[in-house]
Design an enzyme around this catalytic site. Structure first.
Site, short mmCIF file in Angstrom:
data_model
loop_
_atom_site.label_atom_id
_atom_site.label_comp_id
_atom_site.label_asym_id
_atom_site.label_seq_id
_atom_site.Cartn_x
_atom_site.Cartn_y
_atom_site.Cartn_z
N SER A 12 7.07 9.33 3.65
CA SER A 12 5.34 8.91 3.82
C SER A 12 6.09 9.65 5.20
O SER A 12 5.16 10.37 6.24
CB SER A 12 5.21 7.60 4.00
OG SER A 12 6.36 6.68 4.66
N TRP A 65 3.77 0.49 0.20
CA TRP A 65 3.59 0.31 -1.08
C TRP A 65 4.26 -1.37 -1.13
O TRP A 65 2.93 -2.08 -1.88
CB TRP A 65 3.18 1.45 -2.57
CG TRP A 65 2.75 0.28 -3.48
CD1 TRP A 65 1.68 0.38 -4.07
CD2 TRP A 65 3.95 -0.40 -4.81
NE1 TRP A 65 1.45 -0.38 -5.07
CE2 TRP A 65 2.79 -0.87 -5.80
CE3 TRP A 65 5.51 -1.01 -4.91
CZ2 TRP A 65 3.27 -1.78 -6.50
CZ3 TRP A 65 5.50 -1.87 -5.48
CH2 TRP A 65 4.66 -2.13 -6.63
N TYR A 70 1.39 6.83 3.14
CA TYR A 70 2.49 5.42 2.62
C TYR A 70 3.65 5.66 1.14
O TYR A 70 2.71 6.65 0.64
CB TYR A 70 2.10 4.42 2.25
CG TYR A 70 1.01 4.20 0.83
CD1 TYR A 70 1.32 3.89 -0.14
CD2 TYR A 70 -0.60 4.64 0.93
CE1 TYR A 70 0.53 3.65 -1.60
CE2 TYR A 70 -1.02 4.82 -0.14
CZ TYR A 70 -0.63 3.92 -1.16
OH TYR A 70 -1.27 4.43 -2.72
N CYS A 71 4.03 5.20 0.56
CA CYS A 71 4.90 5.56 0.10
C CYS A 71 5.83 4.56 -1.38
O CYS A 71 4.61 3.15 -0.12
CB CYS A 71 6.60 6.69 0.23
SG CYS A 71 7.29 6.08 1.40
N PHE A 72 6.75 4.33 -1.54
CA PHE A 72 7.19 3.06 -1.82
C PHE A 72 7.55 2.36 -0.40
O PHE A 72 7.36 1.01 -0.55
CB PHE A 72 8.74 3.18 -2.68
CG PHE A 72 9.13 1.75 -3.43
CD1 PHE A 72 8.25 1.26 -4.37
CD2 PHE A 72 10.01 1.40 -3.17
CE1 PHE A 72 8.35 -0.04 -4.75
CE2 PHE A 72 10.32 0.23 -3.56
CZ PHE A 72 9.74 0.08 -4.68
#
Length: 349
Positions: free
Chosen positions: A92, A113, A84-86
């Site tokens: 991601s 996130w 995952y990323c932001f």
């Protein structure tokens, strides 16, 4: 949200700064770009988006190659990986494509996130209410935290709020050499801990204020605790003084640093009393200083607070602790479990 425990590896692709603020507990930080690279790409994007994407791609491929060599190569081919990323976007995606090409069973967290954080907030508003709490109360130094440790050792479900907060909860409660988690990280760790518990069994917890150091407890948890079963504990003053000398040994070595943390209490307790504290610190009479702090500040302050938050506290079972060592507290913990730790149906509470 997925069952995060079902993954062999969770990758947080964000920068180290973002990861430090909050992340899924158990996730490791394998950033696509580090803090400086993230800032550099962001600044460039304002004037030249294409060049920024090219620079970001270069950094990403170099960093991912290093992460594969140093970390990913240790995982067998059938490993299940979540990344995952932001927001679940480019950072991601680049990890997903590489891992998918290698052959791993990889998934990308939808919404990243940001969606995870929204889920944490939603859960913290209701989830803590699904448990029955047994709240251990008592004045400073009477062994509440150690008793919780003994209860955990005896097999009870224990919510160690001070452990999660990395703070002992008092004015002088900062843990030397360790900083507190951010509020967001505290929420994440607290929710993860609660999700490990069986709602059919009670959860033992220490009576805490709204704030533990710089982090705050969720209202749902505080409300459920204040509706729970209370047990009052106490110990003799010599035992309490000895416990503070053990748990706050750094102040035994440097009592003046403790006075520096207490200085803002001067208007509350009066200049004459504060001067006595300073004099005891100057003479390094730390046991006498601890006792005076408890008798003239902590005990009356705690009494006012506990009556405000738990008006029926004086009707609670009272346990006098004779021995505050872990070995001495274990039989007490086993007895408390036998008397109070019974299965409950929270739907009926």
């Amino acid at each position: 949200m997925q069952n995060f425990d079902s993954y062999d590896l969770i990758i947080d692709a964000r920068s180290p700064r973002e990861y430090e603020e909050d992340h899924i507990p158990g996730a490791i930080n394998l950033p696509v770009v580090d803090n400086a690279e993230f800032a550099e790409v962001g600044i460039l994007h304002r004037t030249d988006p294409l060049a920024a994407y090219q620079l970001g791609a270069r950094y990403s491929l170099m960093n991912i190659a290093r992460h594969i060599e140093q970390c990913i190569s240790k995982y067998p081919g059938k490993s299940r990986i979540l990344v995952y990323c932001f927001r679940g976007g480019k950072r991601s995606k680049v990890w997903f494509d590489v891992l998918d090409t290698i052959g791993y069973r990889v998934e990308k967290l939808k919404g990243g996130w940001k969606a995870y954080r929204r889920w944490v907030n939603e859960e913290m508003a209701v989830f803590p209410s699904g448990f029955k709490y047994i709240v251990v109360s008592g004045p400073t130094g009477c062994g509440k935290t150690r008793l919780l440790g003994a209860l955990h050792k005896a097999g009870a479900q224990v919510l160690d709020l001070e452990g999660i907060a990395t703070h002992r909860g008092s004015i002088i409660g900062a843990v030397p050499g360790k900083k507190q988690p951010t509020q967001k990280m505290f929420d994440s760790m607290l929710l993860r801990q609660l999700m490990q518990f069986d709602p059919a069994r009670p959860v033992w917890v220490e009576s805490e204020s709204k704030k533990i150091g710089q982090v705050q407890l969720p209202d749902a948890l505080l409300g459920a605790m204040r509706n729970g079963q209370t047990i009052a504990v106490d110990a003799s003053m010599p035992q309490r003084v000895q416990l503070l000398r053990e748990d706050y040994a750094h102040f035994e070595q440097d009592p003046k640093s403790m006075i520096e943390r207490l200085v803002f209490l001067r208007p509350m307790i009066g200049g004459e009393e504060f001067s006595l504290w300073e004099d005891l610190a100057e003479r390094r009479e730390v046991p006498a200083l601890f006792e005076r702090l408890m008798r003239n500040h902590y005990d009356p302050t705690y009494r006012r607070s506990i009556l405000r938050n738990y008006p029926e506290i004086d009707k609670s079972p009272m346990i006098h602790l004779e021995d505050l060592s872990i070995n001495g507290l274990l039989p007490v913990a086993e007895d408390l479990r036998a008397r109070f730790d019974v299965a409950v149906d929270v739907r009926e509470t």
